[in-house]
Scaffold this motif. Structure first.
Motif, PDB file in Angstrom:
ATOM      1  N   ALA A 102    -101.060   4.672 -68.347  1.00  0.00           N
ATOM      2  CA  ALA A 102    -102.363   5.275 -68.095  1.00  0.00           C
ATOM      3  C   ALA A 102    -102.357   6.727 -68.558  1.00  0.00           C
ATOM      4  CB  ALA A 102    -102.717   5.186 -66.612  1.00  0.00           C
ATOM      5  N   ASP A 103    -101.240   7.421 -68.338  1.00  0.00           N
ATOM      6  CA  ASP A 103    -101.111   8.817 -68.768  1.00  0.00           C
ATOM      7  C   ASP A 103    -101.162   8.916 -70.292  1.00  0.00           C
ATOM      8  OD1 ASP A 103    -100.846  11.513 -68.413  1.00  0.00           O
ATOM      9  OD2 ASP A 103     -98.746  11.484 -67.832  1.00  0.00           O
ATOM     10  N   LEU A 104    -100.591   7.924 -70.982  1.00  0.00           N
ATOM     11  CA  LEU A 104    -100.589   7.915 -72.442  1.00  0.00           C
ATOM     12  C   LEU A 104    -101.902   7.401 -73.023  1.00  0.00           C
ATOM     13  CD1 LEU A 104     -96.992   6.513 -73.117  1.00  0.00           C
ATOM     14  CD2 LEU A 104     -97.783   8.864 -73.482  1.00  0.00           C
ATOM     15  N   GLY A 105    -102.761   6.865 -72.154  1.00  0.00           N
ATOM     16  CA  GLY A 105    -104.053   6.369 -72.616  1.00  0.00           C
ATOM     17  C   GLY A 105    -103.983   5.039 -73.338  1.00  0.00           C
ATOM     18  N   ILE A 106    -102.990   4.212 -72.988  1.00  0.00           N
ATOM     19  CA  ILE A 106    -102.864   2.900 -73.617  1.00  0.00           C
ATOM     20  C   ILE A 106    -102.898   1.803 -72.556  1.00  0.00           C
ATOM     21  CG2 ILE A 106    -101.543   3.808 -75.553  1.00  0.00           C
ATOM     22  CD1 ILE A 106     -99.012   2.679 -74.249  1.00  0.00           C
ATOM     23  N   ARG A 107    -103.197   0.582 -72.988  1.00  0.00           N
ATOM     24  CA  ARG A 107    -103.185  -0.571 -72.084  1.00  0.00           C
ATOM     25  C   ARG A 107    -102.329  -1.658 -72.723  1.00  0.00           C
ATOM     26  NH1 ARG A 107    -106.845  -5.027 -70.274  1.00  0.00           N
ATOM     27  NH2 ARG A 107    -108.164  -4.648 -72.078  1.00  0.00           N
ATOM     28  N   PRO A 108    -101.029  -1.580 -72.502  1.00  0.00           N
ATOM     29  CA  PRO A 108    -100.144  -2.585 -73.091  1.00  0.00           C
ATOM     30  C   PRO A 108    -100.291  -3.929 -72.386  1.00  0.00           C
ATOM     31  CG  PRO A 108     -98.902  -1.169 -71.649  1.00  0.00           C
ATOM     32  CD  PRO A 108    -100.278  -0.584 -71.730  1.00  0.00           C
ATOM     33  N   HIS A 109     -99.772  -4.957 -73.023  1.00  0.00           N
ATOM     34  CA  HIS A 109     -99.842  -6.303 -72.483  1.00  0.00           C
ATOM     35  C   HIS A 109     -98.474  -6.763 -71.991  1.00  0.00           C
ATOM     36  CE1 HIS A 109    -103.506  -6.000 -74.886  1.00  0.00           C
ATOM     37  NE2 HIS A 109    -103.992  -6.974 -74.164  1.00  0.00           N
ATOM     38  N   PHE A 110     -98.502  -7.785 -71.183  1.00  0.00           N
ATOM     39  CA  PHE A 110     -97.275  -8.368 -70.670  1.00  0.00           C
ATOM     40  C   PHE A 110     -97.482  -9.870 -70.493  1.00  0.00           C
ATOM     41  CE2 PHE A 110     -99.876  -7.067 -67.091  1.00  0.00           C
ATOM     42  CZ  PHE A 110     -99.834  -8.166 -66.236  1.00  0.00           C
ATOM     43  N   MET A 111     -96.387 -10.605 -70.517  1.00  0.00           N
ATOM     44  CA  MET A 111     -96.452 -12.049 -70.340  1.00  0.00           C
ATOM     45  C   MET A 111     -96.344 -12.422 -68.866  1.00  0.00           C
ATOM     46  SD  MET A 111     -94.033 -13.485 -73.425  1.00  0.00           S
ATOM     47  CE  MET A 111     -92.730 -12.238 -73.224  1.00  0.00           C
TER      48      MET A 111
ATOM     49  N   GLY B 260     -93.618  12.433 -75.525  1.00  0.00           N
ATOM     50  CA  GLY B 260     -93.710  11.719 -76.792  1.00  0.00           C
ATOM     51  C   GLY B 260     -95.118  11.258 -77.103  1.00  0.00           C
ATOM     52  N   GLU B 261     -95.241  10.545 -78.207  1.00  0.00           N
ATOM     53  CA  GLU B 261     -96.538  10.063 -78.670  1.00  0.00           C
ATOM     54  C   GLU B 261     -96.491   8.562 -78.881  1.00  0.00           C
ATOM     55  OE1 GLU B 261     -97.549  12.164 -82.191  1.00  0.00           O
ATOM     56  OE2 GLU B 261     -97.708  14.116 -81.188  1.00  0.00           O
ATOM     57  N   VAL B 262     -97.666   7.964 -78.865  1.00  0.00           N
ATOM     58  CA  VAL B 262     -97.780   6.528 -79.082  1.00  0.00           C
ATOM     59  C   VAL B 262     -97.720   6.248 -80.583  1.00  0.00           C
ATOM     60  CG1 VAL B 262     -99.185   4.476 -78.728  1.00  0.00           C
ATOM     61  CG2 VAL B 262     -99.218   6.333 -77.026  1.00  0.00           C
ATOM     62  N   PRO B 263     -96.795   5.405 -81.034  1.00  0.00           N
ATOM     63  CA  PRO B 263     -96.699   5.096 -82.465  1.00  0.00           C
ATOM     64  C   PRO B 263     -97.989   4.458 -82.991  1.00  0.00           C
ATOM     65  CG  PRO B 263     -94.711   4.385 -81.322  1.00  0.00           C
ATOM     66  CD  PRO B 263     -95.721   4.739 -80.268  1.00  0.00           C
ATOM     67  N   GLU B 264     -98.280   4.727 -84.219  1.00  0.00           N
ATOM     68  CA  GLU B 264     -99.429   4.114 -84.912  1.00  0.00           C
ATOM     69  C   GLU B 264     -98.917   3.315 -86.101  1.00  0.00           C
ATOM     70  OE1 GLU B 264    -102.447   4.064 -83.902  1.00  0.00           O
ATOM     71  OE2 GLU B 264    -102.555   5.701 -82.445  1.00  0.00           O
TER      72      GLU B 264
ATOM     73  N   ARG C 263     -84.901  12.985 -65.227  1.00  0.00           N
ATOM     74  CA  ARG C 263     -85.831  14.036 -65.646  1.00  0.00           C
ATOM     75  C   ARG C 263     -87.258  13.787 -65.145  1.00  0.00           C
ATOM     76  NH1 ARG C 263     -82.769  12.568 -70.147  1.00  0.00           N
ATOM     77  NH2 ARG C 263     -81.330  14.185 -70.909  1.00  0.00           N
ATOM     78  N   LYS C 264     -87.499  12.585 -64.616  1.00  0.00           N
ATOM     79  CA  LYS C 264     -88.834  12.159 -64.202  1.00  0.00           C
ATOM     80  C   LYS C 264     -89.821  12.269 -65.355  1.00  0.00           C
ATOM     81  CE  LYS C 264     -88.886  12.350 -59.202  1.00  0.00           C
ATOM     82  NZ  LYS C 264     -89.630  12.767 -57.993  1.00  0.00           N
ATOM     83  N   THR C 265     -89.390  11.787 -66.500  1.00  0.00           N
ATOM     84  CA  THR C 265     -90.259  11.711 -67.668  1.00  0.00           C
ATOM     85  C   THR C 265     -90.265  10.281 -68.187  1.00  0.00           C
ATOM     86  OG1 THR C 265     -88.468  12.296 -69.189  1.00  0.00           O
ATOM     87  CG2 THR C 265     -89.845  14.087 -68.357  1.00  0.00           C
ATOM     88  N   GLY C 266     -91.395   9.874 -68.690  1.00  0.00           N
ATOM     89  CA  GLY C 266     -91.497   8.550 -69.285  1.00  0.00           C
ATOM     90  C   GLY C 266     -92.153   8.659 -70.636  1.00  0.00           C
ATOM     91  N   GLY C 267     -91.887   7.711 -71.497  1.00  0.00           N
ATOM     92  CA  GLY C 267     -92.502   7.772 -72.804  1.00  0.00           C
ATOM     93  C   GLY C 267     -92.121   6.587 -73.664  1.00  0.00           C
ATOM     94  N   LEU C 268     -92.499   6.669 -74.914  1.00  0.00           N
ATOM     95  CA  LEU C 268     -92.184   5.632 -75.880  1.00  0.00           C
ATOM     96  C   LEU C 268     -91.349   6.235 -76.994  1.00  0.00           C
ATOM     97  CD1 LEU C 268     -95.640   3.817 -76.187  1.00  0.00           C
ATOM     98  CD2 LEU C 268     -93.701   3.204 -74.724  1.00  0.00           C
ATOM     99  N   GLY C 269     -90.264   5.577 -77.341  1.00  0.00           N
ATOM    100  CA  GLY C 269     -89.410   6.054 -78.414  1.00  0.00           C
ATOM    101  C   GLY C 269     -90.013   5.748 -79.776  1.00  0.00           C
ATOM    102  N   PRO C 270     -89.301   6.087 -80.839  1.00  0.00           N
ATOM    103  CA  PRO C 270     -89.796   5.814 -82.192  1.00  0.00           C
ATOM    104  C   PRO C 270     -89.817   4.317 -82.493  1.00  0.00           C
ATOM    105  CG  PRO C 270     -87.534   6.587 -82.263  1.00  0.00           C
ATOM    106  CD  PRO C 270     -87.984   6.757 -80.851  1.00  0.00           C
ATOM    107  N   ALA C 271     -90.615   3.941 -83.462  1.00  0.00           N
ATOM    108  CA  ALA C 271     -90.701   2.539 -83.872  1.00  0.00           C
ATOM    109  C   ALA C 271     -89.494   2.170 -84.735  1.00  0.00           C
ATOM    110  CB  ALA C 271     -91.997   2.301 -84.653  1.00  0.00           C
TER     111      ALA C 271
END
Length: 208
Positions: A61-70, A32-36, A154-162
């Motif tokens: 890291a694979d998606l090239g993003i640095r999300p935040h967490f509390m 998948g892709e990172v939503p914009e 499936r050993k896949t990770g990603g982000l679903g739609p917004a």
């Protein structure tokens, strides 16, 4: 880099690189892709194992993003406070009845880009109902919700739609559940199996 972020230092960069290597070494791939735009709340579910977090670091890291967490305020003190911030941590002060929802809404308001990860189950054990703070944050900050997927089958990770919150909690959770219902967690017996497991049996809407 988003306004207010600490630039990753050598240790933070090493940890992310190591997690990406480990993630790929275990046979995982990103899908998948990172939503914009990159202003949204990531729902980290189902959360059934400590491995979820390690693979999630590799995925991001694979998606090239640095999300935040509390994280609780005590984790952001010396000597690890700087490292926690560089990894994307946001300190939350819960003392004196302070509201973490308001705090996160304020973070969204002051940043150019902000991808906040929240685990609504709050525990690795099976729960009867999701905590709904994530929904209140998305509603108040006027940002969409994105399902974070870690599929052990499936050993896949990603982000679903917004998915934009409408104020109808049940209807919005139906959309989210439809996205990840076929996702296989590390321990399926601990994961939600129906909409009722998310909203609570007999629940009519989001609780505080």
């Amino acid at each position: 880099m988003a306004v207010g972020d600490d630039a990753p230092g050598p240790l933070a960069r090493f940890v992310r690189a190591a997690m990406l290597w480990f993630y790929r070494r275990q046979g995982w791939t990103a899908a998948g892709e990172v939503p914009e735009p990159r202003r949204f709340l990531i729902i980290a579910a189902p959360h059934t194992s400590n491995w979820d977090f390690l693979y999630y670091l590799g995925l991001t890291a694979d998606l090239g993003i640095r999300p935040h967490f509390m994280g609780k305020l005590s984790l952001f003190r010396w000597p690890i406070g700087g490292f926690m911030r560089q990894m994307g941590g946001i300190p939350v002060d819960r003392s004196g009845g302070k509201n973490y929802v308001d705090a996160m809404v304020a973070e969204f308001a002051r940043r150019d880009a902000f991808m906040l990860t929240v685990a609504p189950e709050g525990t690795r054990a099976r729960t009867r109902k999701w905590r709904t703070g994530f929904y209140h944050i998305a509603m108040a900050a006027k940002v969409p919700m994105v399902v974070g997927l870690m599929d052990y089958g499936r050993k896949t990770g990603g982000l679903g739609p917004a998915i934009w919150p409408t104020g109808d909690f049940r209807a919005d959770m139906e959309k989210l559940f439809a996205i990840y219902r076929d996702c296989t967690p590390k321990y399926p017996d601990r994961a939600v199996r129906s909409l009722a497991d998310i909203i609570g049996e007999g629940s009519e809407g989001a609780a505080a």
